[in-house]
Design a protein around this motif. Sequence first.
Motif, PDB file in Angstrom:
ATOM      1  N   UNK A   1     -62.785  30.012  31.538  1.00 33.07           N
ATOM      2  CA  UNK A   1     -62.449  31.405  31.243  1.00 33.07           C
ATOM      3  C   UNK A   1     -63.312  31.939  30.110  1.00 33.07           C
ATOM      4  N   UNK A   2     -63.531  31.110  29.086  1.00 23.23           N
ATOM      5  CA  UNK A   2     -64.293  31.549  27.919  1.00 23.23           C
ATOM      6  C   UNK A   2     -65.748  31.861  28.247  1.00 23.23           C
ATOM      7  N   UNK A   3     -66.281  31.190  29.247  1.00 22.15           N
ATOM      8  CA  UNK A   3     -67.727  31.276  29.499  1.00 22.15           C
ATOM      9  C   UNK A   3     -68.156  32.577  30.155  1.00 22.15           C
ATOM     10  N   UNK A   4     -67.183  33.359  30.677  1.00 21.63           N
ATOM     11  CA  UNK A   4     -67.550  34.582  31.397  1.00 21.63           C
ATOM     12  C   UNK A   4     -66.569  35.709  31.078  1.00 21.63           C
ATOM     13  N   UNK A   5     -66.981  36.967  31.269  1.00 22.21           N
ATOM     14  CA  UNK A   5     -66.018  38.069  31.137  1.00 22.21           C
ATOM     15  C   UNK A   5     -64.844  37.851  32.083  1.00 22.21           C
TER      16      UNK A   5
ATOM     17  N   UNK B   1     -64.778  42.203  27.368  1.00 21.94           N
ATOM     18  CA  UNK B   1     -63.717  41.564  28.161  1.00 21.94           C
ATOM     19  C   UNK B   1     -63.807  40.040  28.153  1.00 21.94           C
ATOM     20  N   UNK B   2     -64.303  39.498  27.052  1.00 18.33           N
ATOM     21  CA  UNK B   2     -64.291  38.049  26.861  1.00 18.33           C
ATOM     22  C   UNK B   2     -63.056  37.666  26.061  1.00 18.33           C
ATOM     23  N   UNK B   3     -62.571  36.466  26.323  1.00 23.20           N
ATOM     24  CA  UNK B   3     -61.345  36.014  25.668  1.00 23.20           C
ATOM     25  C   UNK B   3     -61.578  35.763  24.186  1.00 23.20           C
ATOM     26  N   UNK B   4     -60.808  36.443  23.361  1.00 24.11           N
ATOM     27  CA  UNK B   4     -60.850  36.238  21.916  1.00 24.11           C
ATOM     28  C   UNK B   4     -59.793  35.217  21.498  1.00 24.11           C
ATOM     29  N   UNK B   5     -58.598  35.351  22.071  1.00 22.17           N
ATOM     30  CA  UNK B   5     -57.500  34.446  21.728  1.00 22.17           C
ATOM     31  C   UNK B   5     -56.476  34.445  22.855  1.00 22.17           C
ATOM     32  N   UNK B   6     -55.796  33.326  22.978  1.00 21.13           N
ATOM     33  CA  UNK B   6     -54.700  33.167  23.930  1.00 21.13           C
ATOM     34  C   UNK B   6     -53.521  32.666  23.111  1.00 21.13           C
ATOM     35  N   UNK B   7     -52.492  33.482  22.978  1.00 21.40           N
ATOM     36  CA  UNK B   7     -51.388  33.121  22.086  1.00 21.40           C
ATOM     37  C   UNK B   7     -50.047  33.328  22.765  1.00 21.40           C
ATOM     38  N   UNK B   8     -49.156  32.361  22.566  1.00 20.50           N
ATOM     39  CA  UNK B   8     -47.779  32.490  23.027  1.00 20.50           C
ATOM     40  C   UNK B   8     -47.012  33.252  21.955  1.00 20.50           C
ATOM     41  N   UNK B   9     -46.525  34.435  22.297  1.00 15.23           N
ATOM     42  CA  UNK B   9     -45.831  35.282  21.328  1.00 15.23           C
ATOM     43  C   UNK B   9     -44.328  35.298  21.539  1.00 15.23           C
TER      44      UNK B   9
ATOM     45  N   UNK C   1     -43.239  44.487  21.467  1.00 14.11           N
ATOM     46  CA  UNK C   1     -44.506  45.213  21.646  1.00 14.11           C
ATOM     47  C   UNK C   1     -45.259  45.424  20.340  1.00 14.11           C
ATOM     48  N   UNK C   2     -44.542  45.697  19.251  1.00 12.19           N
ATOM     49  CA  UNK C   2     -45.237  45.934  17.979  1.00 12.19           C
ATOM     50  C   UNK C   2     -45.993  44.699  17.510  1.00 12.19           C
ATOM     51  N   UNK C   3     -45.465  43.493  17.849  1.00  8.94           N
ATOM     52  CA  UNK C   3     -46.164  42.262  17.470  1.00  8.94           C
ATOM     53  C   UNK C   3     -47.454  42.095  18.277  1.00  8.94           C
ATOM     54  N   UNK C   4     -47.428  42.488  19.543  1.00  7.49           N
ATOM     55  CA  UNK C   4     -48.637  42.432  20.375  1.00  7.49           C
ATOM     56  C   UNK C   4     -49.709  43.353  19.807  1.00  7.49           C
ATOM     57  N   UNK C   5     -49.317  44.583  19.471  1.00  8.63           N
ATOM     58  CA  UNK C   5     -50.276  45.553  18.940  1.00  8.63           C
ATOM     59  C   UNK C   5     -50.803  45.092  17.585  1.00  8.63           C
ATOM     60  N   UNK C   6     -49.919  44.627  16.726  1.00  8.39           N
ATOM     61  CA  UNK C   6     -50.322  44.149  15.405  1.00  8.39           C
ATOM     62  C   UNK C   6     -51.346  43.025  15.519  1.00  8.39           C
ATOM     63  N   UNK C   7     -51.078  42.075  16.426  1.00  4.81           N
ATOM     64  CA  UNK C   7     -51.982  40.933  16.578  1.00  4.81           C
ATOM     65  C   UNK C   7     -53.319  41.380  17.173  1.00  4.81           C
ATOM     66  N   UNK C   8     -53.301  42.313  18.102  1.00  2.37           N
ATOM     67  CA  UNK C   8     -54.551  42.822  18.680  1.00  2.37           C
ATOM     68  C   UNK C   8     -55.418  43.458  17.602  1.00  2.37           C
ATOM     69  N   UNK C   9     -54.805  44.214  16.704  1.00  5.23           N
ATOM     70  CA  UNK C   9     -55.560  44.846  15.625  1.00  5.23           C
ATOM     71  C   UNK C   9     -56.129  43.807  14.666  1.00  5.23           C
ATOM     72  N   UNK C  10     -55.338  42.765  14.388  1.00  4.97           N
ATOM     73  CA  UNK C  10     -55.811  41.700  13.498  1.00  4.97           C
ATOM     74  C   UNK C  10     -57.030  40.994  14.075  1.00  4.97           C
ATOM     75  N   UNK C  11     -57.044  40.830  15.390  1.00  4.94           N
ATOM     76  CA  UNK C  11     -58.131  40.110  16.064  1.00  4.94           C
ATOM     77  C   UNK C  11     -59.313  41.015  16.417  1.00  4.94           C
TER      78      UNK C  11
END
Length: 227
Positions: free
Chosen positions: A100-104, A137-145, A157-167
Motif C-alpha cells: 500500500x505504501x509503495x503506490x498512491x 493520496x499516499x498513506x501517511x498513517x494508519x491508526x486505530x482510533x 469525528x473531532x478526533x479524526x479531524x484533529x489527527x488529520x491536521x496533526x499529520x
Amino acid sequence: MPKPEHKDAGHRPRLRERFLDGGADALPDYELLELYLFQCIPQKDTKPLAKRLINTFGSFAEVMTAPVERLVEVKGVGAVTAANIKVLHAAALRLNRENVLSRPILSSWTALLDYVRGAMQYETNEQFRVLFLDKKNRLVADEVLGKGTVDRAPVYPREIIKRALELGSTAVILCHNHPSGDPTPSQSDIDMTNVVMAAAKPIGISVHDHIIVGRNNTVSFKSLGLM
C-alpha cells in the motif's frame, strides 16, 4: 543393528517439496500450518497440532489472527509457538502494508482492500481505523482510533479531524469491521460518516470512502452511493 526407519521418515522433505513445486495452493490449510510449525517445533510430529488448531479456529487465517491468550489454550501450543504464529501474522500485515505504501492508494485499491481485510477481517471486537493520506493520496498513517465490543466501536469525528491536521493529511479513508460477518452498513454507520464528512469539508479534508470489512467480503460506501 541399525534402528528401523520411522514410518514418517521423509514426510517433512516431501511436504516441503510439494510446497516448493505447487506453492501454498497445493496444500490444504492444516498442511500449510504443519509446514510452518516445523520451524517452531523441530523434533515433533506437528500434524496433530496443526489439525487441532484448524479445528479450533476454523482456518489458517483464523489461526494466524487468534490472540495469544486463545492460542495457548490449545493443547501443544506454548508461549514460544504462540509468539511465532503472531510473528508470521505481523509479517503478512507488514508485507501488505508495504504494498500500500509503495503506490498512491486510489490507484492500488485492490492492495488497500487486501491490507484492511488482513488487519480486520477476523477481529472478534469492532474496531475503527483511519487511513490518513497526503496530497498525492499516499498513506501517511494508519491508526486505530476506536476499539469496542462485538457490535460497536466508539469513534469521535473531532478526533479524526484533529489527527488529520496533526499529520498534515488532506484526505482520509474510514474503515471498520463487523465481527458479525455481515458488512452491510447500519444507519449509525451512515450517520457517523455524514458527520465526519461535514466536519472535514470546511477545512479542506476529503473523505474518499468508508470501507466496512466483513468475514468474507468488504463494502465500500462510495460504491453503494452512500457518499
